[in-house]
Design a protein around this motif. Structure first.
Motif, PDB file in Angstrom:
ATOM      1  N   UNK A 180       0.826  -1.205   0.000  1.00 46.98           N
ATOM      2  CA  UNK A 180       0.000   0.000   0.000  1.00 46.98           C
ATOM      3  C   UNK A 180       0.859   1.253   0.000  1.00 46.98           C
ATOM      4  N   UNK A 181       1.839   1.277   0.845  1.00 37.91           N
ATOM      5  CA  UNK A 181       2.703   2.449   0.906  1.00 37.91           C
ATOM      6  C   UNK A 181       3.554   2.614  -0.335  1.00 37.91           C
ATOM      7  N   UNK A 182       4.141   1.517  -0.813  1.00 39.79           N
ATOM      8  CA  UNK A 182       5.027   1.578  -1.968  1.00 39.79           C
ATOM      9  C   UNK A 182       4.270   1.945  -3.238  1.00 39.79           C
ATOM     10  N   UNK A 198       3.297   9.887  -7.224  1.00 42.89           N
ATOM     11  CA  UNK A 198       4.396  10.535  -7.952  1.00 42.89           C
ATOM     12  C   UNK A 198       4.165  10.483  -9.451  1.00 42.89           C
ATOM     13  N   UNK A 199       3.623   9.372  -9.947  1.00 45.99           N
ATOM     14  CA  UNK A 199       3.340   9.255 -11.380  1.00 45.99           C
ATOM     15  C   UNK A 199       2.331  10.295 -11.829  1.00 45.99           C
ATOM     16  N   UNK A 226       9.433  -5.851  -8.469  1.00 43.52           N
ATOM     17  CA  UNK A 226       8.748  -4.985  -9.423  1.00 43.52           C
ATOM     18  C   UNK A 226       8.184  -3.741  -8.745  1.00 43.52           C
ATOM     19  N   UNK A 227       7.657  -3.892  -7.534  1.00 42.42           N
ATOM     20  CA  UNK A 227       7.144  -2.724  -6.822  1.00 42.42           C
ATOM     21  C   UNK A 227       8.275  -1.746  -6.498  1.00 42.42           C
ATOM     22  N   UNK A 228       9.426  -2.271  -6.093  1.00 42.15           N
ATOM     23  CA  UNK A 228      10.559  -1.401  -5.794  1.00 42.15           C
ATOM     24  C   UNK A 228      11.098  -0.751  -7.065  1.00 42.15           C
ATOM     25  N   UNK A 229      11.097  -1.501  -8.174  1.00 40.02           N
ATOM     26  CA  UNK A 229      11.568  -0.943  -9.442  1.00 40.02           C
ATOM     27  C   UNK A 229      10.678   0.219  -9.878  1.00 40.02           C
ATOM     28  N   UNK A 262      16.208   0.257  -2.928  1.00 38.62           N
ATOM     29  CA  UNK A 262      16.330  -1.087  -2.333  1.00 38.62           C
ATOM     30  C   UNK A 262      16.926  -1.053  -0.931  1.00 38.62           C
ATOM     31  N   UNK A 263      17.854  -0.137  -0.687  1.00 36.60           N
ATOM     32  CA  UNK A 263      18.470  -0.049   0.640  1.00 36.60           C
ATOM     33  C   UNK A 263      17.432   0.323   1.697  1.00 36.60           C
ATOM     34  N   UNK A 264      16.468   1.164   1.341  1.00 38.14           N
ATOM     35  CA  UNK A 264      15.427   1.554   2.295  1.00 38.14           C
ATOM     36  C   UNK A 264      14.523   0.382   2.659  1.00 38.14           C
ATOM     37  N   UNK A 265      14.351  -0.554   1.726  1.00 35.41           N
ATOM     38  CA  UNK A 265      13.463  -1.696   1.967  1.00 35.41           C
ATOM     39  C   UNK A 265      14.204  -2.909   2.543  1.00 35.41           C
ATOM     40  N   UNK A 266      15.511  -2.863   2.574  1.00 40.20           N
ATOM     41  CA  UNK A 266      16.280  -4.034   2.989  1.00 40.20           C
ATOM     42  C   UNK A 266      16.110  -4.314   4.484  1.00 40.20           C
ATOM     43  N   UNK A 267      15.975  -5.575   4.812  1.00 42.20           N
ATOM     44  CA  UNK A 267      15.860  -5.999   6.208  1.00 42.20           C
ATOM     45  C   UNK A 267      17.254  -6.110   6.800  1.00 42.20           C
ATOM     46  N   UNK A 268      17.478  -5.404   7.879  1.00 40.65           N
ATOM     47  CA  UNK A 268      18.779  -5.439   8.540  1.00 40.65           C
ATOM     48  C   UNK A 268      18.837  -6.616   9.502  1.00 40.65           C
TER      49      UNK A 268
END
Length: 315
Positions: A45-47, A54-55, A135-138, A259-265
């Motif tokens: 939902x957020x992504x 933005x589009x 695909x959502x991140x892309x 991708x870095x923002x979505x990455x699980x640490x």
């Protein structure tokens, strides 16, 4: 009941409730059974919501800002001072205008090829399992890049830099003086191409941390397509080298950053239940951050029930 610490390598009894994480981030259950590797956390939902917003904003900007600029006047043409350009950007004013149409088509094909090439990351079976997240991140990466182009202070909404074609007298006024030639800064083609290729490189390295320093070679390869697109845009009299450099930086930052923002640490401290030769109880596992994934020392703090007053000391 006392707390003691024991090396993780100590012989332990298997407990059904124990689940740990390997250094690579893949979950492992008792008996070393591999579970699905989880690299990214994506809120659909957020992504998608932010990307769609933005589009819509970009569609508004294209129609009402980029394509709505006033044509270049004869007075502005008379005031052109090509000698004021720096040595690097002056190169864009020394092209063969007869090749403009050819290089314009090549630049468009280069952008399309860069976007398609980035999808090759889905050929990796580990990445392909999370194709919806990818695909959502892309989509979000491209939306952020285009929004930066349209609405940042460096983009055409705030800048009206003439494209190089304006400085060439051999073109008809309809092509040379149109308002879109005020949109030179910065190169959107290069930005979107860089966002795509660097996104693919970042995603692959996140799923394969074992490649180590070879990731820099991968990023080097990711730089080739957008730089070629930038070269083609200069030959097409659409941009200056500085436009290309800024577009490259914007796209590469977005391609790596999203991708870095979505990455699980990975968690350095985990809690669970374990069983050792001293007893069974809650455990605290600490995983110190190491540069190498080959060695990882962990210690379990175990709550032990003992009927005796003397208990093993901390090891």
């Amino acid at each position: 009941m006392v707390l003691c610490a024991a090396p993780a390598g100590a012989q332990e009894k298997k407990v059904d409730t124990v689940v740990s994480m390997t250094a690579e981030g893949a979950a492992k259950a008792p008996g070393d059974r591999e579970l699905k590797q989880i690299v990214y956390k994506v809120n659909p939902w957020g992504t998608l919501g932010s990307s769609v917003a933005m589009t819509l904003g970009n569609m508004y900007a294209i129609k009402n800002i980029l394509h709505a600029k006033e044509p270049i006047s004869p007075a502005e043409i008379a005031a052109l001072r090509p000698e004021l350009f720096n040595g690097i950007d002056r190169w864009a004013l020394r092209q063969n205008p007869a090749q403009r149409d050819q290089w314009f088509k090549i630049s468009d094909l280069g952008l399309q090829g860069s976007l398609l090439a980035s999808f090759s990351v889905l050929l990796d079976k580990n990445v392909r399992k999370d194709w919806t997240k990818i695909l959502m991140m892309f989509y979000q990466t491209q939306a952020v890049t285009f929004t930066t182009y349209n609405f940042s202070p460096l983009g055409p909404s705030f800048q009206s830099r003439f494209r190089p074609i304006v400085y060439y007298e051999g073109f008809n006024d309809g092509l040379r003086l149109r308002g879109g030639n005020r949109n030179s800064l910065f190169s959107g083609h290069v930005a979107n191409a860089a966002a795509a290729t660097f996104f693919a490189a970042k995603v692959y390295t996140d799923y394969h941390p074992e490649i180590g320093k070879k990731r820099f070679l991968l990023y080097g390869l990711a730089a080739v397509p957008p730089l070629f697109v930038g070269y083609a845009r200069i030959k097409a009299l659409a941009h200056y080298p500085s436009d290309v450099i800024i577009g490259f930086l914007v796209g590469s930052v977005a391609g790596i950053g999203i991708p870095a923002l979505h990455k699980i640490r990975p968690k350095t401290v985990q809690f669970g239940i374990t069983s050792t030769e001293f007893g069974t109880g809650p455990s605290i596992t600490w995983k110190p951050k190491k540069k190498s994934f080959k060695k990882l020392n962990t210690f379990n703090a175990v709550a032990v029930h003992s009927p005796h007053s003397e208990v093993p000391a901390l090891k």
